[in-house]
Motif scaffolding. Structure first.
Motif, PDB file in Angstrom:
ATOM      1  N   PHE A   1       0.703  -1.345  -0.117  1.00 30.51           N
ATOM      2  CA  PHE A   1      -0.052  -0.031  -0.095  1.00 30.51           C
ATOM      3  C   PHE A   1       0.904   1.357  -0.064  1.00 30.51           C
ATOM      4  CE2 PHE A   1      -3.322  -2.964   1.719  1.00 30.51           C
ATOM      5  CZ  PHE A   1      -3.896  -3.102   0.823  1.00 30.51           C
ATOM      6  N   ALA A   2       2.040   1.230   0.728  1.00 34.40           N
ATOM      7  CA  ALA A   2       2.979   2.479   0.946  1.00 34.40           C
ATOM      8  C   ALA A   2       3.430   2.447  -0.601  1.00 34.40           C
ATOM      9  CB  ALA A   2       3.878   2.103   1.797  1.00 34.40           C
ATOM     10  N   PHE A   3       3.851   1.682  -1.415  1.00 35.54           N
ATOM     11  CA  PHE A   3       4.320   1.936  -2.499  1.00 35.54           C
ATOM     12  C   PHE A   3       3.092   2.489  -3.654  1.00 35.54           C
ATOM     13  CE2 PHE A   3       8.112  -0.461  -1.586  1.00 35.54           C
ATOM     14  CZ  PHE A   3       9.025   0.499  -2.255  1.00 35.54           C
ATOM     15  N   PHE A   4       2.020   1.835  -3.393  1.00 39.09           N
ATOM     16  CA  PHE A   4       0.717   2.220  -4.105  1.00 39.09           C
ATOM     17  C   PHE A   4       0.618   3.652  -3.977  1.00 39.09           C
ATOM     18  CE2 PHE A   4      -3.803   2.873  -4.145  1.00 39.09           C
ATOM     19  CZ  PHE A   4      -4.217   2.374  -5.546  1.00 39.09           C
ATOM     20  N   VAL A   5       0.762   4.209  -2.904  1.00 39.58           N
ATOM     21  CA  VAL A   5       0.398   5.589  -2.490  1.00 39.58           C
ATOM     22  C   VAL A   5       1.493   6.369  -3.218  1.00 39.58           C
ATOM     23  CG1 VAL A   5       0.080   7.333  -0.769  1.00 39.58           C
ATOM     24  CG2 VAL A   5      -1.258   5.072  -0.676  1.00 39.58           C
ATOM     25  N   ALA A   6       2.665   6.054  -2.854  1.00 33.58           N
ATOM     26  CA  ALA A   6       3.929   6.807  -2.867  1.00 33.58           C
ATOM     27  C   ALA A   6       4.036   6.805  -4.315  1.00 33.58           C
ATOM     28  CB  ALA A   6       4.909   6.303  -2.615  1.00 33.58           C
ATOM     29  N   ILE A   7       3.955   5.899  -5.467  1.00 29.10           N
ATOM     30  CA  ILE A   7       3.863   6.032  -6.857  1.00 29.10           C
ATOM     31  C   ILE A   7       3.086   6.696  -7.465  1.00 29.10           C
ATOM     32  CG2 ILE A   7       4.036   4.635  -8.951  1.00 29.10           C
ATOM     33  CD1 ILE A   7       5.827   2.506  -7.270  1.00 29.10           C
ATOM     34  N   LEU A   8       1.555   6.411  -7.059  1.00 27.97           N
ATOM     35  CA  LEU A   8       0.683   7.140  -7.604  1.00 27.97           C
ATOM     36  C   LEU A   8       0.481   8.606  -7.410  1.00 27.97           C
ATOM     37  CD1 LEU A   8      -2.313   4.266  -7.890  1.00 27.97           C
ATOM     38  CD2 LEU A   8      -1.024   5.048  -9.508  1.00 27.97           C
ATOM     39  N   LEU A   9       0.722   8.825  -6.231  1.00 28.02           N
ATOM     40  CA  LEU A   9       0.569  10.409  -5.935  1.00 28.02           C
ATOM     41  C   LEU A   9       1.860  11.100  -6.575  1.00 28.02           C
ATOM     42  CD1 LEU A   9      -0.571  10.536  -2.106  1.00 28.02           C
ATOM     43  CD2 LEU A   9      -1.914  10.903  -4.300  1.00 28.02           C
ATOM     44  N   SER A  10       2.958  10.512  -6.308  1.00 27.25           N
ATOM     45  CA  SER A  10       4.100  11.182  -7.050  1.00 27.25           C
ATOM     46  C   SER A  10       3.831  11.436  -8.643  1.00 27.25           C
ATOM     47  CB  SER A  10       5.554  10.491  -6.692  1.00 27.25           C
ATOM     48  OG  SER A  10       5.440   9.042  -7.081  1.00 27.25           O
ATOM     49  N   THR A  11       3.374  10.446  -9.107  1.00 27.02           N
ATOM     50  CA  THR A  11       3.127  10.310 -10.617  1.00 27.02           C
ATOM     51  C   THR A  11       2.155  11.547 -11.083  1.00 27.02           C
ATOM     52  OG1 THR A  11       3.178   8.063 -10.735  1.00 27.02           O
ATOM     53  CG2 THR A  11       2.604   9.320 -12.579  1.00 27.02           C
TER      54      THR A  11
END
Lengths: 804, 142, 113
Positions: A601-611
């Motif tokens: 979930f952390a990667f999900f949030v980090a990657i999508l938000l940063s994109t």
């Protein structure tokens, strides 16, 4: 698919059949069937000899992945044919030898011959492919089959160690090579070696050229056991001796030589190529021969000797490639070097093959290969002794054997490095003849050791595990054929010069014959009183002297502490990476599923938000929103309320009821969104699911939440709110972007054609069964798998317990 | 279900209703090409009827009423779907290409027959098979 | 409507993730159920809602709602049913074998193969 392709693939096809032959014909040694394959191929390839010796080449293309430029192009020229003949010729002899070496009653012959045939096919593929990717594929195949063959006696710890080592090192090199191939492709846009050769001038100017060159050389050096990657070869001697004779002296280790020779026209215009190839080669020559003298195992001596001889060939190729660098063919110098390289390649295969077989015979008949225990076998094994003496004298470079001729040419080449001031570095240039000479002295010493310590000296038969006697005739045939060749090539070297050597040299230096410069091969015994002759005499004198005083100076080998040897570095590196990765794993692989989910979930949030932020993708477009009805708002509120109350539900029944509320609300939403199929499906599924939950409740405990602490809950809450927020933003952004950029939906095609192409009215169903039938097919497969999984979980529960 | 409650009314009503649901599901299945419905929905609806029967009676009764091996049904459905897809290969068409034509049939008149229906029958059977396998497996396990 | 639905989907995801992170097996399974509901609605929302009639060929109708997301969601609904069923059985078999439904107690250790 031509006959040539079939010839390359024949060993693979045979490899499939071999296990059945092994099972079906127990009384006949499987080797006899296998022998037919290399024999037939050898005869087949001999037919190409007139073609290549007249300067022509044969090329057959079989399209494999044409869209990526990957075609299985079989290409026969002088160099490829030379190797193909070596592979099949030595291959036949080795298979014949192995029939007597491996007892059919005790050994897993089907495994052995499958690996061997796999190797044979792979090796043929390497030397006869024009496409680099195909070459790479076969290249890795040789690594794998070598791994399997070294580990053939897998119950021995040393075998496994050696197999792993060779695998790690050669595959590391193979992957580097793949990198080089890809770089070459980026530069040139082709995988074809012939096209690459045509573009060598342009490639030189590319900034990636240097990297490509180094990566490709890494592949060649690891395969051909060049310093410092040679460490795998001595450990590879745990393989059965026929394998050592075949893979680790005559063929596989020469794949690197082949690659260097093949790629010379591409790279050699760069001066660095000469330095690297010749430099590493000459140092490997020295290092291998120096280390061979300290070995006590017959095969150990031969392994280091192979390392050193490979270095010799490599250095010659490096020098010979200078012809391309300077664009002239100085007969004294570059040509001699390349001719010597090719000639020595053949010679090495003959004498080293016979020596390995000799070592195998000694091992087989006495039970040991330790030269400290052996001695005085000459009276018991006269034929083996003859084989040994011819082979090792040829290796030592003594007349009248073929090794003498190529060694002499090698010295000529090395002296001219100094005389011609090739590298414009007087001080370093002199290292070449000096190292060459020193290495030749050591070569002489270990060659003498090999014969004298085994066959002469004091007999000590009481130390041997077996009572020694001469080997059976079948085992002697192959080495006898090889030593006959040693003698024949020694007396009549020009048998080879126009048939084999000249076409091969022309293939290594293709631009020169094209420019009208004749490659002229004439090998002769007597060179006159030139420096080479005095060097040879010096080698013999010094070598004899040093052999006599061996005991006095042998101590220097113990001066290097184990920690600093390359083997020590390799072992510690392996241990280190193992324990390091274990620690790294321990650090994040906690064993709790919750930790892993948090990472996800952390990667999900980090990657999508940063994109979203980096590409400025978050926009809200309100121009085209669908209207909201009041009942939709009410339904939304019900749904949200249901979803949130589940979080606080105390009993499982409440949870299920609430889940049902959410599910039925979703179904209603489907109705509002004009998706009747979805609404129907959702309704039924929801009903069946609730029934399913109720059935399972019979077996499951009540929800218990007593142990959840505040910190635990807060952490979960933060993560879940972040995920929810991300999804909301993504939903809004992707809808709005679709509206702003007016993306056209691909489903317009389906809408337009639903009646004409599929004669249907319900688009969703037509898409499911017709337009995208594949999806549905896989979906029902998944469903079937799920059902089988459930059935197995419930009904096969006893199996594991019964085993215990 | 040790002390069996007297649910005569439920059982009687269920028998009738599930029959109607099954009929409806078959209608949904065939109508799927033109109006909402299709293999998935039809299959699910049929299974829902069977689940209802299961809840009203018990698993043993259901097994005697419907002595099918539902795992076999799943396999048969998959096979039908794959073979329908593979059939296109015989006519030198890509895998899963469907064909249709119009025929004069007795009683029904002009009817369009479609190979996609065969494919959908596979889907229908798989869905019933899977759902019932799951329910039966869980219901039977103690 | 799309913005409202995005918020609804966000809340569904939030609840689902919270449930999935909890310790009880049953709550995790309910969480996956919610998650698939959220995903289905998200798929529909992203393509735009109510842009035309239901995707069933009708005379005189020019614009239909996009049928492709609906087909995708239909597939997804059925698959998620299979997954939920699988999870349920996995959970109760786990409970039978290990005697716990607490995820914290299900940490594998080295002695266990």
């Amino acid at each position: 698919m031509s006959l040539l392709h079939l010839a390359i693939l024949l060993p693979f096809i045979a490899a499939v059949i071999v296990p059945f032959l092994f099972k079906g014909f127990r009384s006949i040694h499987t080797g006899w069937f296998v022998l037919l394959v290399p024999l037939a191929l050898f005869i087949y390839f001999i037919q190409y000899m007139p073609v290549t010796s007249s300067g022509q080449t044969v090329s057959q293309t079989f399209e494999w992945i044409p869209s990526l430029g990957i075609n299985f192009t079989a290409y026969v020229d002088g160099l490829g044919l030379l190797f193909a003949l070596l592979i099949t010729g030595i291959g036949s002899l080795v298979v014949l030898y192995s029939i007597y070496y491996l007892a059919k009653e005790k050994e897993a012959l089907h495994n052995f011959y499958v690996y061997l045939l796999m190797f044979m096919g792979a090796m043929l593929g390497v030397v006869l492919s024009d496409n680099m990717i195909v070459l790479y594929m076969f290249w890795e195949f040789t690594s794998i089959s070598s791994f399997l063959l070294i580990g053939y006696w897998y119950d021995k710890e040393r075998s496994r160690y050696g197999a792993q080592k060779s695998m790690l090192i050669t595959v590391f090199g193979g992957l580097s090579m793949l990198g080089g191939i890809v770089l070459l492709y980026i530069m040139s846009g082709t995988f074809s070696i012939r096209e690459l050769i045509g573009m060598s001038g342009e490639l030189m100017a590319d900034p990636l050229f240097l990297f490509a060159m180094i990566l490709i050389l890494l592949g060649a050096f690891t395969k051909s056991a060049q310093f410092p990657f040679h460490v795998w070869l001595p450990d590879a001697m745990e393989a059965p001796t026929p394998v050592s004779a075949y893979l680790h002296s005559a063929t596989m280790v020469k794949a690197g030589i082949y690659l260097v020779a093949r790629m010379s026209p591409v790279f050699a215009e760069s001066g660095l190529w000469l330095w690297l190839v010749a430099g590493f080669g000459i140092f490997t020559l020295f290092w291998g021969s120096f280390n061979a003298v300290k070995q006590t195992d017959l095969k150990g001596i031969l392994a280091f000797s192979t390392v050193s001889q490979l270095g010799l060939i490599m250095s010659l190729l490096g020098l010979g490639a200078a012809a391309l660098h300077f664009d002239t063919l100085d007969e004294n110098m570059y040509m001699t070097a390349t001719i010597a390289a090719v000639f020595h390649l053949i010679n090495h295969a003959t004498f080293k093959g016979s020596l390995f077989m000799m070592a195998g015979i000694v091992d087989h008949e006495t039970g040991t290969r330790d030269i400290r225990k052996l001695g005085g076998l000459v009276n018991l094994m006269p034929i083996t002794f003859t084989i040994a003496i011819i082979g090792s004298f040829s290796m030592a470079g003594l007349p009248p054997f073929n090794g003498f001729l190529s060694k002499e040419m090698f010295l000529t080449g090395m002296i001219s490095v100094f005389e011609l001031d090739l590298f414009n570095l007087n001080t370093w240039g002199i290292l070449f003849p000096v190292l060459a000479w020193v290495a030749s002295v050591f070569t002489f010493i270990y060659s003498i050791m090999l014969v004298f310590k085994t066959f002469l000296g004091k007999p000590q038969f009481d130390q041997l595990p077996k009572k020694p006697h001469e080997a059976p005739i079948g085992m002697l045939i192959s080495p006898l054929i090889l030593v006959t060749l040693v003698v024949v090539f020694g007396f009549f070297p020009n048998l080879l010069s126009n048939t084999m050597i000249k076409p091969a040299v022309e293939a290594i230096l293709p631009s020169l014959p094209a420019a009208g410069q004749e490659v002229y091969v004439d090998i002769y015994f007597w060179h006159g009183f030139k420096p080479e002759l005095f060097m040879t005499l010096g080698i013999i004198l010094t070598g004899t002297l040093m052999y006599a005083t061996l005991a006095k100076w042998q101590g220097i080998y113990n001066r290097i502490p184990e920690r600093f040897t390359i083997n020590g570095v390799y072992d510690r590196g392996l241990d280190g990476s193992e324990s390091g990765s274990f620690k790294l794993n321990e650090f994040f692989m906690t064993g709790y599923m919750r930790s892993y989910l948090i990472y996800i979930f952390a990667f999900f949030v980090a990657i999508l938000l940063s994109t979203l932020t980096v590409s400025d993708a978050f926009v809200i477009d309100t121009s085209n929103l669908a209207e909201i009805r009041i009942y939709e708002v009410v339904l939304a509120i019900v749904l949200i309320a249901g979803a949130i109350t589940i979080l606080f539900a105390k009993s499982r029944l409440t949870s299920i009821v609430l889940l049902g509320v959410v599910g039925y609300s979703v179904a209603l939403f489907f109705v509002f969104f004009r998706a009747p199929d979805l609404a129907l499906t959702q309704l039924v599924i929801e009903t069946v699911s609730v029934a399913l939950f109720l059935l399972c409740f019979y077996h499951l405990p009540e929800i218990s939440r007593k142990e959840e602490r505040m910190k635990f809950k807060m952490g979960n809450a933060v993560i879940s709110i972040l995920v929810g927020l991300t999804v909301t933003l993504i939903g809004i952004a992707s809808f709005s972007n679709g509206q702003i950029f007016e993306f056209e939906s691909i489903s317009q095609y389906h809408i337009d054609n639903v009646y004409e192409l599929a004669a249907g009215g319900n688009m969703v169903n037509v898409i499911l069964v017709d337009f995208r039938g594949f999806d549905t097919l896989f979906e029902i497969c998944v469903l079937g798998i799920a059902a089988l999984g459930i059935y197995a979980m419930v009904n096969f529960r006893g199996v594991r317990r019964e085993k215990r | 279900m040790k002390n069996k409650p007297n649910d005569l009314i439920l059982q009687t009503v269920t028998t009738m209703i599930s029959f109607i649901i099954i009929l409806f599901s078959i209608h949904l299945f065939f109508a799927g090409h033109y109006t909402p419905g299709g293999g998935f929905i039809g299959g699910l609806m049929t299974s829902a009827a069977l689940v209802l029967l299961l809840l009203a009676y018990d698993i043993k009764t259901l097994n005697t009423i419907l002595p099918f091996n539902f795992r076999m049904m799943t396999a048969a459905g998959l096979l039908i779907s794959v073979l329908t897809g593979a059939g296109a290969l015989l006519f030198n068409q890509p895998f899963l290409t469907h064909a249709y034509d119009y025929f004069e049939l007795p009683l029904l008149g002009k009817t369009s027959l479609h190979t996609a229906v065969l494919f959908d029958i596979g889907v229908y059977l798989v869905v019933i098979g899977v759902t019932m396998t799951i329910i039966q497996t869980i219901g039977e396990s103690e | 409507m799309e913005i409202l639905m995005s918020i609804v989907v966000g809340i569904l995801f939030m609840s689902a993730v919270y449930l999935i992170l909890s310790k009880s097996l049953l709550r995790i399974i309910i969480g996956t159920g919610l998650l698939s509901h959220g995903a289905h609605l998200l798929l529909l929302t992203m393509s735009g809602l109510k842009t035309g009639a239901a995707p069933v060929l009708t005379d005189g109708v020019e614009s239909y709602t996009d049928p492709l997301p609906q087909a995708l969601v239909l597939t997804a609904i059925v698959i998620s049913f299979g997954v939920t069923a699988f999870f349920l059985v996995l959970a109760y078999r786990t409970y039978q074998e290990l005697g716990t439904d607490n995820m914290e107690e299900m940490k594998g250790n080295d002695s266990n193969d």
